[in-house]
Every structure is written in structure tokens, then in C-alpha cells.
Design a protein around this motif. Structure first.
Motif, PDB file in Angstrom:
ATOM      1  N   LEU A  72     -31.107  44.833   8.715  1.00 58.56           N
ATOM      2  CA  LEU A  72     -31.804  43.621   8.558  1.00 58.56           C
ATOM      3  C   LEU A  72     -32.305  43.022   7.417  1.00 58.56           C
ATOM      4  N   ARG A  77     -33.455  39.200   6.469  1.00 55.77           N
ATOM      5  CA  ARG A  77     -34.594  38.815   7.587  1.00 55.77           C
ATOM      6  C   ARG A  77     -36.047  39.510   7.021  1.00 55.77           C
ATOM      7  N   PHE A  97     -40.628  41.891  13.097  1.00 54.24           N
ATOM      8  CA  PHE A  97     -39.525  41.015  12.505  1.00 54.24           C
ATOM      9  C   PHE A  97     -39.643  39.323  12.788  1.00 54.24           C
ATOM     10  N   ASP A  98     -39.195  38.899  11.599  1.00 57.97           N
ATOM     11  CA  ASP A  98     -38.994  37.323  11.628  1.00 57.97           C
ATOM     12  C   ASP A  98     -40.344  36.815  11.850  1.00 57.97           C
TER      13      ASP A  98
END
Length: 135
Positions: A72, A77, A97-98
Motif C-alpha cells: 500500500l 496510498r 488508510f486513505d
């Protein structure tokens, strides 16, 4: 997501000989940590090192998690991580994440409950001494 940080008993390769366990002791819940893939790591090309906010390595993500997390990061990301708690084996971190912000799990910070004896209970009721053998 909570992730384990392992390898804390190994020495850091820096000139200052920083100590991973000591750095974990200095870390507080919610402090940012940095995840750094190490594709040139001779032991595991998918290794992901974990560094404290002071830039001291505290260990690695487990082999089961480092492949996916490292992928990732390499894909670009956004991965954010914070220190959560120390543990006998090393430490726990929280990862999001994100664009999400990792939040420390308050249940992970609660101390282990100490069992209490009922009033008037015999504290040695569950004590079974080792058998004494004749010489």
C-alpha cells in the motif's frame, strides 16, 4: 487497525546504538510513528520498519502484515500510524488508510483487571502445593 511491532530486542544499526525497548518506553499513545518499507532488507524484502516520532527505529511489522502494508505504501496510498501501547513482545500501533486518522483504541490502554477476592474468601483456597516426595 491495530498492528504488532516486533523485533524490539535487536540492536539498531545506528552509531548511537539506540535501544528499541527504551524508545518504546519513551513513546506515548497517539504519537505519530513512521512506516518505512525496506526492500533491501536481507532477511525479508517485504519488511516494514517502524520509527518513533524521534526517528528511532522501534521494530518491524510482523511478517504476516508487512507485505500488504508495504505494498500500500509503495502504491502511494496514504498510510498514517500512531503509537498505541507497549507490550511484552514489543508494541502496538494503530494504522489508518486513505486520509483517515488513526485513533488509539482506549480498551488497549486499560490495565489488566486484577481479580478481587470476595469478602471472607480464603486467599489460599486455590493454592495446591507441589507434592513432597520421600528421599
Amino acid at each position: 487497525m491495530s498492528l504488532a511491532v516486533v523485533g524490539v530486542h535487536h540492536a539498531n544499526p545506528d552509531k548511537a546504538k539506540s535501544n528499541r525497548r527504551f524508545e518504546i518506553m519513551l513513546s506515548s499513545p497517539g504519537e505519530p510513528v513512521e512506516l518505512c518499507p525496506q526492500p533491501n532488507n536481507p532477511a525479508d524484502p517485504s519488511a516494514v520498519a517502524v520509527f518513533s516520532m524521534r526517528g528511532i527505529q522501534i521494530g518491524y511489522l510482523t511478517a504476516e502484515r508487512c507485505g500488504r502494508i508495504g505494498a500500500l505504501i509503495r502504491e502511494g496510498r496514504e498510510v498514517q500510524a500512531v503509537f498505541q501501547a507497549s507490550a511484552d513482545f514489543g508494541a502496538w500501533i494503530r494504522v489508518a488508510f486513505d486520509g483517515e486518522v488513526p485513533v488509539v483504541d482506549p480498551t488497549a490502554l486499560a490495565p489488566e483487571p486484577v481479580p478481587m477476592l470476595a469478602e471472607g474468601a480464603d486467599p489460599e483456597a486455590e493454592f495446591y502445593p507441589d507434592e513432597v516426595w520421600d528421599d
